[in-house]
Design an enzyme around this catalytic site. Structure first.
Site, PDB file in Angstrom:
ATOM      1  N   ASN A 124       1.307   3.856  -3.153  1.00 42.11           N
ATOM      2  CA  ASN A 124       0.957   5.269  -2.989  1.00 42.11           C
ATOM      3  C   ASN A 124       2.080   6.190  -3.448  1.00 42.11           C
ATOM      4  O   ASN A 124       1.836   7.197  -4.113  1.00 42.11           O
ATOM      5  CB  ASN A 124       0.617   5.575  -1.521  1.00 42.11           C
ATOM      6  CG  ASN A 124      -0.806   5.184  -1.168  1.00 42.11           C
ATOM      7  OD1 ASN A 124      -1.585   4.777  -2.027  1.00 42.11           O
ATOM      8  ND2 ASN A 124      -1.149   5.307   0.110  1.00 42.11           N
ATOM      9  N   GLU A 158       0.830  -1.209   0.000  1.00 38.16           N
ATOM     10  CA  GLU A 158       0.000   0.000   0.000  1.00 38.16           C
ATOM     11  C   GLU A 158       0.864   1.260   0.000  1.00 38.16           C
ATOM     12  O   GLU A 158       0.631   2.193  -0.776  1.00 38.16           O
ATOM     13  CB  GLU A 158      -0.922   0.030   1.237  1.00 38.16           C
ATOM     14  CG  GLU A 158      -1.967  -1.080   1.313  1.00 38.16           C
ATOM     15  CD  GLU A 158      -3.049  -0.989   0.245  1.00 38.16           C
ATOM     16  OE1 GLU A 158      -3.138   0.045  -0.448  1.00 38.16           O
ATOM     17  OE2 GLU A 158      -3.802  -1.964   0.085  1.00 38.16           O
ATOM     18  N   ARG A 182      -9.040   3.690  -7.689  1.00 39.05           N
ATOM     19  CA  ARG A 182      -8.414   3.547  -6.374  1.00 39.05           C
ATOM     20  C   ARG A 182      -9.569   3.546  -5.377  1.00 39.05           C
ATOM     21  O   ARG A 182     -10.566   4.254  -5.561  1.00 39.05           O
ATOM     22  CB  ARG A 182      -7.447   4.701  -6.068  1.00 39.05           C
ATOM     23  CG  ARG A 182      -6.316   4.906  -7.078  1.00 39.05           C
ATOM     24  CD  ARG A 182      -5.516   3.661  -7.330  1.00 39.05           C
ATOM     25  NE  ARG A 182      -5.056   3.024  -6.097  1.00 39.05           N
ATOM     26  CZ  ARG A 182      -4.676   1.767  -6.020  1.00 39.05           C
ATOM     27  NH1 ARG A 182      -4.728   0.981  -7.075  1.00 39.05           N
ATOM     28  NH2 ARG A 182      -4.255   1.275  -4.875  1.00 39.05           N
TER      29      ARG A 182
HETATM   30  N1  LIG Z   1       2.918   9.136  -1.169  1.00 40.20           N
HETATM   31  C1  LIG Z   1       1.881   9.955  -1.432  1.00 40.20           C
HETATM   32  N2  LIG Z   1       2.083  11.128  -2.093  1.00 40.20           N
HETATM   33  C2  LIG Z   1       1.044  11.949  -2.366  1.00 40.20           C
HETATM   34  N3  LIG Z   1      -0.236  11.707  -2.014  1.00 40.20           N
HETATM   35  C3  LIG Z   1      -0.496  10.558  -1.351  1.00 40.20           C
HETATM   36  C4  LIG Z   1       0.536   9.633  -1.017  1.00 40.20           C
HETATM   37  N4  LIG Z   1      -0.020   8.605  -0.352  1.00 40.20           N
HETATM   38  C5  LIG Z   1      -1.340   8.873  -0.261  1.00 40.20           C
HETATM   39  N5  LIG Z   1      -1.644  10.062  -0.859  1.00 40.20           N
HETATM   40  C6  LIG Z   1      -2.992  10.685  -0.916  1.00 40.20           C
HETATM   41  O1  LIG Z   1      -3.815  10.055   0.037  1.00 40.20           O
HETATM   42  C7  LIG Z   1      -4.989   9.516  -0.602  1.00 40.20           C
HETATM   43  C8  LIG Z   1      -5.466   8.267   0.129  1.00 40.20           C
HETATM   44  O2  LIG Z   1      -4.529   7.194   0.001  1.00 40.20           O
HETATM   45  P1  LIG Z   1      -5.055   5.698   0.148  1.00 40.20           P
HETATM   46  O3  LIG Z   1      -5.797   5.582   1.430  1.00 40.20           O
HETATM   47  O4  LIG Z   1      -3.925   4.785  -0.065  1.00 40.20           O
HETATM   48  O5  LIG Z   1      -6.134   5.570  -1.020  1.00 40.20           O
HETATM   49  P2  LIG Z   1      -5.912   5.403  -2.613  1.00 40.20           P
HETATM   50  O6  LIG Z   1      -4.478   5.058  -2.868  1.00 40.20           O
HETATM   51  O7  LIG Z   1      -6.834   4.296  -2.967  1.00 40.20           O
HETATM   52  O8  LIG Z   1      -6.301   6.704  -3.214  1.00 40.20           O
HETATM   53  C9  LIG Z   1      -4.577   9.314  -2.040  1.00 40.20           C
HETATM   54  O9  LIG Z   1      -5.683   9.293  -2.920  1.00 40.20           O
HETATM   55  C10 LIG Z   1      -3.655  10.510  -2.278  1.00 40.20           C
HETATM   56  O10 LIG Z   1      -4.418  11.680  -2.523  1.00 40.20           O
HETATM   57 MG   LIG Z   2      -3.380   3.716  -1.831  1.00 40.03          MG
END
Ligand SMILES: Nc1ncnc2c1ncn2[C@@H]1O[C@H](COP(=O)(O)OP(=O)(O)O)[C@@H](O)[C@H]1O
Ligand SMILES: [Mg+2]
Lengths: 147, 117
Positions: free
Chosen positions: A50, A46, A105
């Site tokens: 991300n 995960e 996502r």
């Molecule tokens: N490493 C990262 N850099 C930038 N934004 C991030 C990062 N990790 C997470 N995010 C933000 O947090 C949100 C939620 O992440 P997550 O719970 O993993 O859901 P998803 O990946 O399904 O969108 C993402 O949609 C993104 O906007």
């Molecule tokens: Mg994610």
């Protein structure tokens, strides 16, 4: 500290499995149970996904770094990117929140990471990057030592 | 990552997933799965996860996306044989009620409203 590793790779989605393979070998000595190992791999998957998808928009250039330290049955991992960062971390961590719904996502990444990790921290700054740090304790059944 | 789709009576798609389902894998298979199941008079998708070794939240996106496509025909979804970790992921995501343990034949009977016992 018993062991330490650092793995860096460019932001392409093929490297999600690379990160899981490396981290699986790293904890092998702990003889993790199937469930412990798969939860651990899921957290790493995960966080790395991300960094690749959200941090760098899969640009194939940005560098993701996975740093892991093992201390007894405790493993700490930091997944770091120097990508676009998160404007509102609290909001990003809410279940179902996603900024990429069009990519299907689910917005469940952070919820899953928090549930499977013993302790999870997210530090992020817009246009600087994000570090996700977590620890997990392995309770794997220890065989009695034969001397 | 690999998968297999078997259609039953043109109405039920049984999708067997093999290997590891992550963001990389879902991006590769989504369009093809979606196209295949939208042929025929589909009203049920059975996801058999027995041979899936790993799944992260990308799997939730894949399954929810196909559920949305089935919504237009009031279709149903059955998730068969998830691992313990996958079970937890489905629970967090509100998909607990779609999980079932059993054979594909059981799931097909269940989907057609023929429940044993
Ligand atoms: N490493 C990262 N850099 C930038 N934004 C991030 C990062 N990790 C997470 N995010 C933000 O947090 C949100 C939620 O992440 P997550 O719970 O993993 O859901 P998803 O990946 O399904 O969108 C993402 O949609 C993104 O906007
Ligand atoms: Mg994610």
């Amino acid at each position: 500290m018993d062991n330490e590793m650092t793995l860096s790779f460019v932001a392409v989605s093929d490297n999600e499995s690379l990160a899981r393979v490396a981290i699986t070998s790293f904890v092998a000595q702990l003889d993790p149970t199937i469930d412990e190992l798969s939860e651990f791999k899921t957290i790493v998957s995960e966080a790395v996904s991300n960094a690749i998808i959200h941090g760098y928009d899969e640009d194939g250039k940005g560098i993701v770094t996975v740093h892991a330290v093992r201390d007894g049955d405790l493993v700490s991992v930091a997944v770091k990117d120097n990508g676009k960062g998160i404007f509102d971390v609290k909001k990003a961590m809410e279940p179902l929140f996603t900024s990429k719904a069009e990519m299907e996502r689910s917005g469940m990444g952070f919820t899953i990471m928090e549930s499977f990790a013993d302790d999870l921290q997210v530090e992020s700054e817009p246009n600087v990057g994000t570090v996700v740090t977590f620890t997990k304790k392995f309770y794997s059944v220890k065989m009695p030592q034969i001397s | 990552m690999n998968y297999e789709i078997n259609m039953h009576l043109n109405e039920i798609a049984v999708i067997r997933l093999y290997g590891e389902l992550d963001h990389h894998a879902t991006e590769k298979i989504r369009t093809h799965i979606s196209k295949t199941i939208l042929q025929g008079n589909l009203n049920t998708i059975i996801w058999n996860l027995e041979r899936l070794n790993f799944m992260d939240s990308s799997g939730i996106g894949l399954i929810l996306g196909r559920m949305r496509e089935l919504n237009t025909v009031n279709g149903q979804t059955i998730i068969l044989n998830p691992s313990n970790t996958m079970k937890k992921i489905f629970q967090f995501s509100g998909l607990a009620s779609f999980m079932m343990t059993g054979t594909e034949a059981d799931a097909i009977l269940h989907a057609r409203g023929i429940v044993n016992g």
